[in-house]
Scaffold this motif. Sequence first.
Motif, PDB file in Angstrom:
ATOM      1  N   SER A   1       0.781  -1.333  -0.032  1.00 24.50           N
ATOM      2  CA  SER A   1      -0.009  -0.121   0.021  1.00 24.50           C
ATOM      3  C   SER A   1       0.879   1.529   0.058  1.00 24.50           C
ATOM      4  CB  SER A   1      -0.890  -0.087   1.166  1.00 24.50           C
ATOM      5  OG  SER A   1      -0.350  -0.242   2.195  1.00 24.50           O
TER       6      SER A   1
ATOM      7  N   VAL B   1      -1.067   4.162  -4.685  1.00 24.35           N
ATOM      8  CA  VAL B   1      -1.666   5.312  -5.275  1.00 24.35           C
ATOM      9  C   VAL B   1      -0.769   6.463  -5.640  1.00 24.35           C
ATOM     10  CG1 VAL B   1      -3.394   7.065  -5.105  1.00 24.35           C
ATOM     11  CG2 VAL B   1      -3.509   4.823  -3.996  1.00 24.35           C
TER      12      VAL B   1
ATOM     13  N   ILE C   1      -3.627  -1.310  -1.595  1.00 19.84           N
ATOM     14  CA  ILE C   1      -4.570   0.224  -1.084  1.00 19.84           C
ATOM     15  C   ILE C   1      -4.820  -0.263   0.215  1.00 19.84           C
ATOM     16  CG2 ILE C   1      -4.773   1.054  -3.429  1.00 19.84           C
ATOM     17  CD1 ILE C   1      -7.498  -0.410  -3.063  1.00 19.84           C
ATOM     18  N   HIS C   2      -5.181   0.841   0.809  1.00 24.82           N
ATOM     19  CA  HIS C   2      -6.232   0.855   2.166  1.00 24.82           C
ATOM     20  C   HIS C   2      -7.667   0.571   1.982  1.00 24.82           C
ATOM     21  CE1 HIS C   2      -2.451   2.180   4.171  1.00 24.82           C
ATOM     22  NE2 HIS C   2      -2.293   3.485   3.414  1.00 24.82           N
ATOM     23  N   GLN C   3      -8.096   0.034   2.860  1.00 27.10           N
ATOM     24  CA  GLN C   3      -9.618  -0.458   2.736  1.00 27.10           C
ATOM     25  C   GLN C   3     -10.638   0.783   2.594  1.00 27.10           C
ATOM     26  OE1 GLN C   3     -10.723  -1.886   6.491  1.00 27.10           O
ATOM     27  NE2 GLN C   3     -10.177  -0.322   7.881  1.00 27.10           N
ATOM     28  N   ASN C   4      -9.923   2.124   2.758  1.00 25.14           N
ATOM     29  CA  ASN C   4     -10.697   3.197   2.801  1.00 25.14           C
ATOM     30  C   ASN C   4     -10.593   3.925   1.221  1.00 25.14           C
ATOM     31  OD1 ASN C   4      -8.438   4.231   3.090  1.00 25.14           O
ATOM     32  ND2 ASN C   4      -9.296   6.069   4.380  1.00 25.14           N
ATOM     33  N   HIS C   5      -9.903   3.292   0.253  1.00 24.25           N
ATOM     34  CA  HIS C   5      -9.660   3.836  -0.868  1.00 24.25           C
ATOM     35  C   HIS C   5     -10.850   3.632  -1.744  1.00 24.25           C
ATOM     36  CE1 HIS C   5      -7.178   4.739  -4.371  1.00 24.25           C
ATOM     37  NE2 HIS C   5      -8.023   3.995  -5.124  1.00 24.25           N
ATOM     38  N   TRP C   6     -11.173   4.852  -2.503  1.00 22.08           N
ATOM     39  CA  TRP C   6     -12.425   5.212  -3.111  1.00 22.08           C
ATOM     40  C   TRP C   6     -12.413   4.722  -4.641  1.00 22.08           C
ATOM     41  CZ3 TRP C   6     -16.939   7.027  -1.368  1.00 22.08           C
ATOM     42  CH2 TRP C   6     -17.951   7.333  -2.217  1.00 22.08           C
TER      43      TRP C   6
ATOM     44  N   GLU D   1     -16.019   3.260  -1.032  1.00 21.10           N
ATOM     45  CA  GLU D   1     -14.774   2.662  -0.426  1.00 21.10           C
ATOM     46  C   GLU D   1     -14.810   1.101  -0.652  1.00 21.10           C
ATOM     47  OE1 GLU D   1     -14.337   3.579   3.754  1.00 21.10           O
ATOM     48  OE2 GLU D   1     -14.230   5.890   3.551  1.00 21.10           O
ATOM     49  N   ALA D   2     -13.341   0.802  -0.849  1.00 24.66           N
ATOM     50  CA  ALA D   2     -13.289  -0.717  -1.275  1.00 24.66           C
ATOM     51  C   ALA D   2     -13.716  -1.417  -0.077  1.00 24.66           C
ATOM     52  CB  ALA D   2     -11.763  -0.817  -1.172  1.00 24.66           C
TER      53      ALA D   2
ATOM     54  N   TYR E   1      -6.364  -5.193  -0.049  1.00 26.06           N
ATOM     55  CA  TYR E   1      -7.072  -4.595  -1.036  1.00 26.06           C
ATOM     56  C   TYR E   1      -6.063  -4.303  -2.089  1.00 26.06           C
ATOM     57  CZ  TYR E   1     -11.021  -4.474   2.188  1.00 26.06           C
ATOM     58  OH  TYR E   1     -12.107  -4.818   3.416  1.00 26.06           O
TER      59      TYR E   1
ATOM     60  N   THR F   1      -5.297  -2.277  -6.171  1.00 25.38           N
ATOM     61  CA  THR F   1      -5.914  -1.615  -7.208  1.00 25.38           C
ATOM     62  C   THR F   1      -5.131  -2.297  -8.378  1.00 25.38           C
ATOM     63  OG1 THR F   1      -5.906   0.419  -8.615  1.00 25.38           O
ATOM     64  CG2 THR F   1      -4.120   0.259  -7.006  1.00 25.38           C
TER      65      THR F   1
END
Length: 414
Positions: free
Chosen positions: A211, A215, A233-238, A251-252, A319, A321
């Motif tokens: 992570s 991004v 990525i973090h779990q709150n990535h949109w 969010e993911a 998670y 991307t």
Amino acid sequence: MILNEMNGTASVEDVLTLTLDALRDVKARLRPVFGQERIAASAGRFLETLLGNEPRKTGWMRAEAAGDPGPWRQQALLGRAQWDADALRDVVRAHVVDHFGDADAVLVVDETGFLKKGAASCGVSRQYTGSAGKITNCQIGVFATYVSDKGHAFLDRALYLPKSWTDKPERLAAVHVPEDVRFASKPSLATTMIGRALAAEVPFSWVAGDSVYGVGDLEMALRAAGKGYVLGIHQNHWFHSWRPDLLISGEARDIVKALPEELWIQCSAGHGTKGERLYDWLYCPMADLEGQIADSDTPGLWTRGLLVRRNPADGDLAYFTTWCPQGTSLETLARVEGTRWRIEECFETAKNEFGLDHNETRSWHGWHRHVSLVMLAYAMMAAVRSKANTLKKSPLTTRKNLSDGRSRKSAVSP
């Protein structure tokens, strides 16, 4: 040791022969890096000590193994001698490509910590390192590892300089940091290393990372180069879907909760030390874009998506991307993500066997020279392992090996 992954088809004598041949080859590759024969010879002896059985590769221990009365020659090689560590890095890269090059290879980027005392060593600071699992006094090195079906080894490296260093020119000057070096984030260092690989026409199709690298500019650079990626990525990535058949955004972690359980598929992330590494996977393609529209030199449709890995034992989620050619299977993405553990293996072996973290120099050049020599030692033995695994061993040789009682590690010492 790095040779522990051999499949048992090579005899001790075979491994010794391959090792000596490989050592002659890398010494020949080394020679153009050094202006003087005596410095090249010193580098060759340094390499031999890295391959030896000494548990620590300190200056005194390396000197003793090389037959020197003290560590001064070793210290001169890493400090006062005139030679370019980046030229040695290029030798390592060429060696890795020659032995493991594959168009479908993966570049894995990650960092590791080098625990240090005091504040004089270049880049040392109180910062978080996964090597210790906490904030501590250390240096951070960012690395790229090349992974293919033929083998894996370090390809590139960079020393991370915190702003507590780059904001103080006097600290940089004290450890001989080049004047053109400025602050660069870890993702920026990784992007630069990938750019060097592209410029050198290193064959690869994918990049994987955690992570820290998931991004930003790294993604854009890979899209422009027409390379796929699986980046943490973090779990709150949109995420926002642009597909007409899938209207979803959020969010993911929330997207995953909204998708039905039957979409999860169990497959392997690759073969590990204890067999196949089986996880549950969920893949959600979000958008199909023309390569040229996405600023890529590779035409055709590419897919941006969300990949999720679930541990069957405890339900823990990770998670990612993704960016890949349209139609890429979930199994392929899982395989690419699964290559990330190879760089952890490289760190562990390089520290335990080749003294990656036993650098006693304080300068910018000393760090890069020491690390580059260790990278070459690792690449050399990884190539030996790859060749040894292709050999066939006769029953007579097998019986001889069982009776002579020597370990693989002692047998391959130069």
